[in-house]
Design an enzyme around this catalytic site. Structure first.
Site, mmCIF file in Angstrom:
data_model
loop_
_atom_site.group_PDB
_atom_site.id
_atom_site.type_symbol
_atom_site.label_atom_id
_atom_site.label_comp_id
_atom_site.label_asym_id
_atom_site.label_seq_id
_atom_site.Cartn_x
_atom_site.Cartn_y
_atom_site.Cartn_z
ATOM 1 N N GLY A 171 0.810 -1.206 0.000
ATOM 2 C CA GLY A 171 0.000 0.000 0.000
ATOM 3 C C GLY A 171 0.842 1.255 0.000
ATOM 4 C CG ASN B 272 19.384 -8.901 -22.874
ATOM 5 O OD1 ASN B 272 18.630 -7.998 -23.230
ATOM 6 N ND2 ASN B 272 18.940 -10.080 -22.488
ATOM 7 C CG ASP C 76 18.700 5.189 -16.607
ATOM 8 O OD1 ASP C 76 18.685 4.881 -15.399
ATOM 9 O OD2 ASP C 76 18.796 4.355 -17.521
#
Length: 547
Positions: A137, A357, A464
């Site tokens: 929550g 990857n 990022d």
């Protein structure tokens, strides 16, 4: 060998729950759930509920334990949820734990609620050293263990996913709890409606998504909006879990917290893990929500490692951070560490073979201009994401990266040169460098600060900033992966940008305090408003996540 018996009491919010466990079994568990007549949780009413039922829950628990041959005198310690949580609820449970501990003459163990969710998952699954997606929550975090602590790689910057779902559900007239109702309506949907998809590095934001979903109800069916909300929010949390996997190199994902009971979220995580060759673990649903067993078992681990507290130190902490806890019960040699590597030993792959990857794309080499090697970054489809979400963000991020990487280079920030742009693919200069996550030092961190200062001076936010997205080639540092970048000169945007990097320092690197200090020095040397931004970083760090 003598068994250890620990009684644990959970009471951070809705559930008052108590359990007794040993190293290998659950002796008994009793739960009383607070159920408001309408709306969400009322902290004072929930605390009154816990106070009303605490004695009865413990009495019933001890009676069930006695039926299994366990007497109160067999107990070795009393564990309780010390935080994070709702203050009135925490204080009620702590009082019950103190009284029980004093009456039996046994020690108290203050348990971090979030870590208890992790430890019950590891106990009840084959997971050993996972990246944990903890969604409840009030909490939404990506966590993993490193060097004596559970480190937070990313988290919500505003509201927890479960509370966001409940807030939307209340606005839509759905009864509490909202998550299961949204899941049920989503199964009847006929179409996807575009909604905001907000990721900042490995951090998330759900408030804008909830607002947009509520507004969408004016024109779309409840079923379609529930489906679209769920697909969007879950794709966001799965993506940040994948980013953490790619950054750490770990091979396991553990789902924890009450929102993890959602079948669609489990499906999406499983698809992501299968695509990456990672293992996905999730405990039984009874262990996903708040429960006394998780407090008792984590308390047992702490007790056996000598981690008990005095009565004076048993005050509750509503903002108790996961990464505040010294994890004394994990054997360091069993955990995966980021390997040390040097430029001389860094891999060199032949053309056509996959070099990396990542969570964003696969990267491989091709022949470039003048016979030099070029790097191709291809944003491949993610099966776990709805096709419309997937194509939209892959296309947007590809365009953004090509444009802002070039803008950053013009601002004096070294980046690869873009050779060609396709819809989901970029061909660029191949930098024969090493991600600095393998060799970061304070002097190198100072250089990072200088680059980020130049970037922010030009009005660009990277979006990022991690040590995976900085390459060292010789003496030169390059900034890469601009897919989440954007133009923004606000303190908040710049602060979040730096906050993401500092989280990476703390979660992944041993000497993070020295790295932060060095970064700040470099940042100040190239960005005039550095002090204001760094103050905002502190504000962001201190914001309560339990809301």
């Amino acid at each position: 060998m003598k068994k250890t018996f620990i009684l644990g009491i959970e009471g951070t919010a809705w559930n008052l729950s108590a359990a007794i466990v040993t190293e290998t079994e659950i002796i008994a568990e009793v739960t009383e759930t607070y159920k408001p007549e309408k709306g969400g949780i009322h902290p004072r009413e929930a605390a009154q509920h816990h106070a009303k039922y605490a004695a009865g829950v413990i009495k019933k628990l001890l009676a069930e334990a006695k039926q299994n041959g366990i007497e109160p005198s067999d107990l070795d310690g009393i564990a309780f949820s010390q935080g994070p949580g709702l203050g009135p609820c925490l204080r009620t449970v702590a009082t019950a734990a103190r009284m029980l501990g004093l009456s039996l003459g046994i020690p108290l163990i203050g348990v971090n609620h979030c870590i208890a969710h992790i430890e019950i998952g590891i106990w009840k699954t084959p997971a050993k050293d996972p990246v944990v997606l903890y969604v409840s929550g009030a909490n939404s975090q990506v966590i993993s263990y490193m060097e004596g602590r559970y480190r937070v790689f990313g988290e919500t910057l505003d509201i927890g996913l479960g509370n966001a779902l409940d807030k939307f559900a209340r606005g839509a007239g759905l009864p509490h709890p909202g998550g299961p109702k949204i899941e049920a309506y989503a199964k009847e949907a006929k179409r996807y409606i575009p909604l905001p998809y907000v990721i900042k590095g490995m951090d998330l934001s759900f408030s804008g998504l909830s607002t947009a979903a509520s507004e969408a109800l004016r024109k779309a069916s409840l079923e379609d909006v529930c489906y679209s909300y769920q697909e969007t929010a879950f794709a966001m949390v799965v993506e940040v879990a994948e980013r953490a996997l790619a950054h750490t190199g770990k091979k396991e994902v553990l789902l924890a917290g009450g929102v993890g009971a959602n079948t669609r979220l489990r499906e999406m995580l499983n698809e992501m893990c299968e695509a990456r060759g990672a293992k996905f673990y999730v405990p039984e649903k009874r262990f996903m929500g708040d429960n006394g067993t998780m407090i008792a078992y984590t308390g047992l681990l702490m007790y056996k490692s000598g981690n008990t507290i005095s009565l004076e130190d048993s005050r509750v902490n509503p903002s108790f951070r996961t990464d505040d806890v010294k994890v004394t019960w994990i054997k360091e040699e069993e955990m995966k560490k980021v390997p040390e590597i040097s430029p001389e030993t860094f891999f060199r792959m032949p053309p056509g073979e996959i070099l990396d990857n990542g969570a964003e794309a696969v990267v491989y080499l091709q022949e470039g201009p003048e016979g030099k090697r070029a790097l191709v970054k291809e944003r491949v489809p993610k099966a776990y994401r709805h096709k419309e979400i997937d194509e939209r963000i892959r296309r947007e991020r590809n365009r953004t990266e090509a444009r802002l990487m070039s803008e950053a280079r013009r601002a004096g920030v070294p980046t690869p040169i873009i050779y060609d742009v396709e819809e989901f693919k970029l061909k660029m200069q191949f930098i024969e460098g090493v991600p600095i996550k393998y060799l970061i030092t304070p002097p190198l961190s100072e250089k990072v600060g200088e680059l980020v200062g130049k970037l922010h001076s030009s009005g660009i936010v990277h979006g990022d900033l991690t040590t995976s997205n900085l390459l060292l080639a010789g003496e030169r540092l390059y900034l890469i992966d601009f897919g989440l970048a954007y133009f923004d000169k606000s303190l908040e945007a710049r602060g979040v940008d730096v906050h993401v990097l500092f989280q990476t320092f703390e979660s992944t690197h041993r000497n993070y305090e020295a790295l932060v200090k060095a970064f700040e020095k470099g940042y100040a040397s190239t960005f005039i408003d550095s002090e204001d931004v760094l103050r905002r970083v502190e504000e962001i760090k201190k914001r309560a996540r339990y809301a």
